[in-house]
Design an enzyme around this catalytic site. Structure first.
Site, mmCIF file in Angstrom:
data_model
loop_
_atom_site.group_PDB
_atom_site.id
_atom_site.type_symbol
_atom_site.label_atom_id
_atom_site.label_comp_id
_atom_site.label_asym_id
_atom_site.label_seq_id
_atom_site.Cartn_x
_atom_site.Cartn_y
_atom_site.Cartn_z
ATOM 1 N N GLU A 1 -3.898 1.845 -6.218
ATOM 2 C CA GLU A 1 -2.505 0.500 -6.651
ATOM 3 C C GLU A 1 -2.546 1.084 -7.894
ATOM 4 O O GLU A 1 -3.763 1.476 -8.698
ATOM 5 C CB GLU A 1 -3.690 -0.827 -6.439
ATOM 6 C CG GLU A 1 -2.659 -2.120 -6.127
ATOM 7 C CD GLU A 1 -1.122 -1.809 -5.642
ATOM 8 O OE1 GLU A 1 -0.516 -1.193 -5.903
ATOM 9 O OE2 GLU A 1 -1.004 -1.634 -3.971
ATOM 10 N N CYS B 1 0.923 -1.279 -0.156
ATOM 11 C CA CYS B 1 -0.180 0.764 0.210
ATOM 12 C C CYS B 1 1.101 0.913 0.158
ATOM 13 O O CYS B 1 1.676 1.239 0.959
ATOM 14 C CB CYS B 1 -0.496 -0.336 1.200
ATOM 15 S SG CYS B 1 -1.839 0.977 1.188
#
Length: 221
Positions: free
Chosen positions: A104, A2
């Protein structure tokens, strides 16, 4: 992993959702939070829950160089209980890192494309995090890292890893000022259930950590 996320909620919503009594000093919504920047986190100080800013990128208290934080933005939940940098923190320095979506980059034949991922049923949530205080001769840093896990079925087409998102009913238990065995902390994370997710492609404007604002989250038609 992340490596980028958003927090667009109003301060009043954050205070209500996480049961924080005091206002958040310096709070401002963010469209493109990046490693090395300040992130809003919640801890329990033994008396009450507190919300405040930490630097994203863990610097262990015993580290000789604070620059190590740039390499420690994420910690694998599968092994954090064994690693010297995280083992003690899994036991007694757990935090919530507040967000309402994360980005992402999905691999495609034409290259990587940025995708924004949100929860289906609630806008505001928290990543499971670990924190520490580093004290040098001239400064004291509060830093944190986000726990990650293997991607679930929804996330696998996008990326093989994802952040650990704490279910609402488990948030307080995660940050309770109780010393756990690091293995107990791992088992706690292993047993968490994942909320349903929603994702959509966004502009490559978000690729640069210098960019901020609504253009980061506009969907690609």
């Amino acid at each position: 992993m992340c490596g980028r996320y958003t927090l667009l909620a109003e301060e009043a919503e954050i205070l209500r959702e996480f049961g924080i009594e005091s206002q958040i000093d310096g709070y401002e919504p963010r469209y493109n939070v990046a490693p090395g920047q300040k992130v809003l986190a919640v801890i329990h100080d033994g008396n009450k829950k507190r919300a405040g800013y930490m630097k994203w990128g863990l610097v262990p208290s015993w580290s000789k160089d604070p620059k190590v934080g740039y390499k420690m933005i994420n910690a694998r939940s599968e092994t954090a209980h064994e690693k010297p940098s995280y083992k003690r923190l899994m036991s007694q320095k757990r935090c919530l890192i507040l967000a309402d979506s994360f980005y992402e980059w999905q691999k495609t034949k034409s290259g990587k494309r940025p995708v924004r991922i949100k929860l289906e049923d609630r806008s505001l949530f928290a990543f499971a995090g670990l924190w520490d205080q580093w004290g040098g001769e001239e400064e004291s840093l509060f830093t944190c890292t986000i726990l990650t896990q293997e991607a679930n079925e929804f996330m696998k087409p996008i990326h093989d890893r994802m952040p650990v998102i704490m279910p609402r009913k488990k948030q307080e238990e995660w940050i309770e000022p109780i010393k756990w065995n690091p293995v107990e902390a791992k088992q706690f994370v292993d047993q968490l259930t994942m909320d349903d997710l929603h994702a959509y492609e966004v502009s490559d404007y978000v690729n640069s950590a210098k960019n901020e604002g609504p253009d980061c989250i506009h969907p690609i038609a």
